[in-house]
Design a protein around this motif. Structure first.
Motif, PDB file in Angstrom:
ATOM      1  N   CYS A 101      45.511  41.354  35.112  1.00 21.41           N
ATOM      2  CA  CYS A 101      44.472  41.244  36.143  1.00 21.41           C
ATOM      3  C   CYS A 101      43.100  41.061  35.511  1.00 21.41           C
ATOM      4  O   CYS A 101      42.294  40.244  35.978  1.00 21.41           O
ATOM      5  CB  CYS A 101      44.479  42.477  37.039  1.00 21.41           C
ATOM      6  N   SER A 105      40.438  37.974  36.002  1.00 23.89           N
ATOM      7  CA  SER A 105      39.049  38.127  36.450  1.00 23.89           C
ATOM      8  C   SER A 105      38.077  37.492  35.452  1.00 23.89           C
ATOM      9  O   SER A 105      37.047  36.947  35.843  1.00 23.89           O
ATOM     10  CB  SER A 105      38.708  39.597  36.694  1.00 23.89           C
ATOM     11  N   LEU A 114      36.931  37.648  44.256  1.00 23.15           N
ATOM     12  CA  LEU A 114      38.229  37.646  43.584  1.00 23.15           C
ATOM     13  C   LEU A 114      39.275  38.198  44.531  1.00 23.15           C
ATOM     14  O   LEU A 114      39.044  39.220  45.183  1.00 23.15           O
ATOM     15  CB  LEU A 114      38.205  38.516  42.326  1.00 23.15           C
TER      16      LEU A 114
END
Length: 142
Positions: A101, A105, A114
């Motif tokens: 993750c 990002s 996001l």
């Protein structure tokens, strides 16, 4: 007497109603990056990407990133062959959910919003506009 896990939950009429708001104009929409993690989830990807491809959201404002955590089931080959619009980041091994993750990002450097999705999700075409609407109108913070 308490409800068991099998009993349905009773919700009073109107309790979960969301007030109707005017739809957002395309000029009001933010840049969005959708980040999806994958590890040997090839069997989920076509349905996921097909539903994302049907989104009612301007293509110029949307990026979809797939972080592949070392899959060996043909996931990467499928994405390259059938879903070239997906921005693929391939890890040599499974680095875990949190690290994947975070990689996503970092790749979404120009996004204003996001969105993290699982690879087995199917979305409604209006989902993204409805998701960003309260953010754009200042009704919540993201």
């Amino acid at each position: 007497m308490s409800a068991s896990p099998q009993d349905p939950i009773e919700v009073p009429q109107g309790h979960l109603d969301v007030p109707s708001t005017p739809p957002l104009d395309d000029s009001q929409l933010p840049k969005v990056s959708i980040i999806i993690l994958n590890w040997n989830g090839r069997h989920h990807l076509a349905g996921c990407f097909e539903s994302l491809g049907a989104l009612d959201y301007p293509e110029a404002l949307l990026r979809v990133h797939l972080i592949d955590n070392g899959s060996d089931d043909g996931s990467v080959e499928l994405i390259r062959r059938e879903f070239s619009r997906i921005e693929l980041h391939q890890n040599e091994r499974n680095l875990g959910f949190s690290r994947g993750c975070n990689q996503g990002s970092e790749l979404a450097d120009d996004a204003e919003v996001l969105v993290f999705l699982n690879n087995d999700i199917r979305v409604d075409p209006s989902f993204l506009r409805r998701l960003v609407g309260p953010i754009v109108r200042g009704e919540c913070e993201a």
